[in-house]
Design an enzyme around this catalytic site. Structure first.
Site, PDB file in Angstrom:
ATOM      1  N   THR A   5      -6.419   6.398  -4.681  1.00 29.78           N
ATOM      2  CA  THR A   5      -6.467   6.470  -3.217  1.00 29.78           C
ATOM      3  C   THR A   5      -5.492   7.537  -2.722  1.00 29.78           C
ATOM      4  O   THR A   5      -5.791   8.301  -1.799  1.00 29.78           O
ATOM      5  CB  THR A   5      -6.096   5.102  -2.597  1.00 29.78           C
ATOM      6  OG1 THR A   5      -6.999   4.137  -3.130  1.00 29.78           O
ATOM      7  CG2 THR A   5      -6.183   5.097  -1.096  1.00 29.78           C
TER       8      THR A   5
ATOM      9  N   GLU B 286       0.817  -1.214   0.000  1.00 30.54           N
ATOM     10  CA  GLU B 286       0.000   0.000   0.000  1.00 30.54           C
ATOM     11  C   GLU B 286       0.848   1.261   0.000  1.00 30.54           C
ATOM     12  O   GLU B 286       0.398   2.322  -0.388  1.00 30.54           O
ATOM     13  CB  GLU B 286      -0.946   0.015   1.214  1.00 30.54           C
ATOM     14  CG  GLU B 286      -2.010  -1.054   1.168  1.00 30.54           C
ATOM     15  CD  GLU B 286      -2.945  -0.900  -0.017  1.00 30.54           C
ATOM     16  OE1 GLU B 286      -2.465  -0.999  -1.167  1.00 30.54           O
ATOM     17  OE2 GLU B 286      -4.136  -0.692   0.191  1.00 30.54           O
TER      18      GLU B 286
END
Ligand SMILES: Nc1ncnc2c1ncn2[C@@H]1O[C@H](COP(=O)(O)OP(=O)(O)O)[C@@H](O)[C@H]1O
Ligand SMILES: N[C@@H](CCOP(=O)(O)O)C(=O)O
Length: 306
Positions: free
Chosen positions: A185, A134
């Site tokens: 994101t 991530e």
């Protein structure tokens, strides 16, 4: 099978992070959609990545840029794995969807490498490795997607460094809408405030506590009611999703709960059985793609080959 094993294939599911007030803490594993990830030993050294499926042309195959590659590299270094590997990813989860697309590949590869090289790592350690992915996708190693992808059910990230995860198995049907736009994101995190009002903090902590309580009481209605009241993140991101506020207002009494999934544009709702069709049709009309699915059990191994 032991050392003779050459290839492991896993099914790695979508996840829905935040669930309203639980920003960067709450996550829910979905049964669908999912990526298929396989890791195969190869003669040459290094990591080779092949990606196919949904928007695969947008996904980098360099190991340092692909979330699966980053995770694999870290695990191979820490466990002194010298053999080369080929990672094959079939994307069933569209990137930039708010359904943990990047995390599914990270979680899938962590589980597959654990199996292929008999590392016997506990789930918490796998989440820790998967969260590294991530870092490249979202700019921060948040674990609220990879935790439910690995544990299944509902998870809470209660501490980073050291990582602590709490897990509650739940059964629930969910209706997901996926508008035909992509939201990074990383960018959707950049628009969030660095500091928040005390009043908003009290609201979100209260609602988040209520959601956890309601899971233990098996009270989906209460869970959904609190899920709809995030005063910090959802109001800022709602503007990025066409017609979100309008549709939320229209269906709020026809579902137990509705909110943005992850950074969006996906929307997660908990449908009331009697209004399911009507709400599904409205989502399809406004946003196009819809998944009617249930809470899932996390990454599962599909095949191990000699
Ligand atoms: N294996 C992967 N799967 C999906 N996206 C990846 C992968 N590796 C790198 N990425 C990058 O991560 C970004 C998508 O992640 P993100 O913005 O968090 O969306 P999502 O909410 O769908 O996970 C894209 O820039 C994509 O190129
Ligand atoms: N807590 C993160 C979750 C991002 O989820 P994704 O599915 O959009 O990658 C955030 O809200 O930024």
């Amino acid at each position: 099978m032991g050392d003779k094993m050459r290839k492991v294939t896993v099914r790695s599911p979508a996840t829905s992070a935040n669930l309203g007030p639980g920003f960067d803490v709450f996550g829910l594993c979905l049964d669908e959609p999912y990526d298929i990830v396989s890791v195969e030993k190869m003669e040459e050294n290094g990591i080779k990545i092949v990606v196919e499926g949904e928007k695969s042309e947008e996904i980098p195959t360099e190991p340092d840029k692909n979330t699966a590659g980053v995770v694999a590299k870290a695990m191979m270094k820490d466990f002194n794995i010298k053999e080369g590997i080929k990672i094959h990813i079939t994307k069933g989860i569209k990137p930039g969807s708010g359904l943990g697309s990047s995390s599914a590949s990270s979680a899938g590869v962590a589980v597959a490498i654990n199996e292929l090289f008999n590392l016997n790592l506990p789930k918490l350690k796998l989440v820790e490795y998967a969260a590294l992915g991530e870092g490249v996708a979202a700019g921060s190693p948040h674990a609220d997607n990879v935790a439910p992808a690995i544990f299944g059910g509902f998870t809470m990230v209660t501490n980073y460094n050291p990582l602590e995860i709490l897990h509650i198995p739940v059964e629930m049907n969910v209706l997901i809408a996926l508008p035909d736009i992509q939201i990074s994101t990383k960018e959707a995190r950049e628009i969030l405030p660095k500091k928040i009002e005390m009043e908003d903090m009290i609201n979100n902590v209260g609602k988040a506590c209520g959601m956890v309580y309601s899971l233990f009481r098996n009270d989906i209605e209460l869970f959904g009611k609190y899920m709809m009241v995030d005063k910090v993140v959802e109001p800022r991101r709602a503007k990025l999703i066409p017609k979100y506020e309008e549709v939320k207002e229209k269906v709020k009494d026809k579902v137990y709960g509705i909110t943005i999934s992850g950074a969006g544009p996906a929307i997660i709702s908990i449908p009331k059985k009697e209004h399911l069709l009507e709400v599904k049709e409205l989502f399809e009309e406004v946003w196009g793609r819809v998944y009617y699915t249930k809470v899932g059990n996390g990454v599962s191994v599909l095949e191990k080959d000699d």
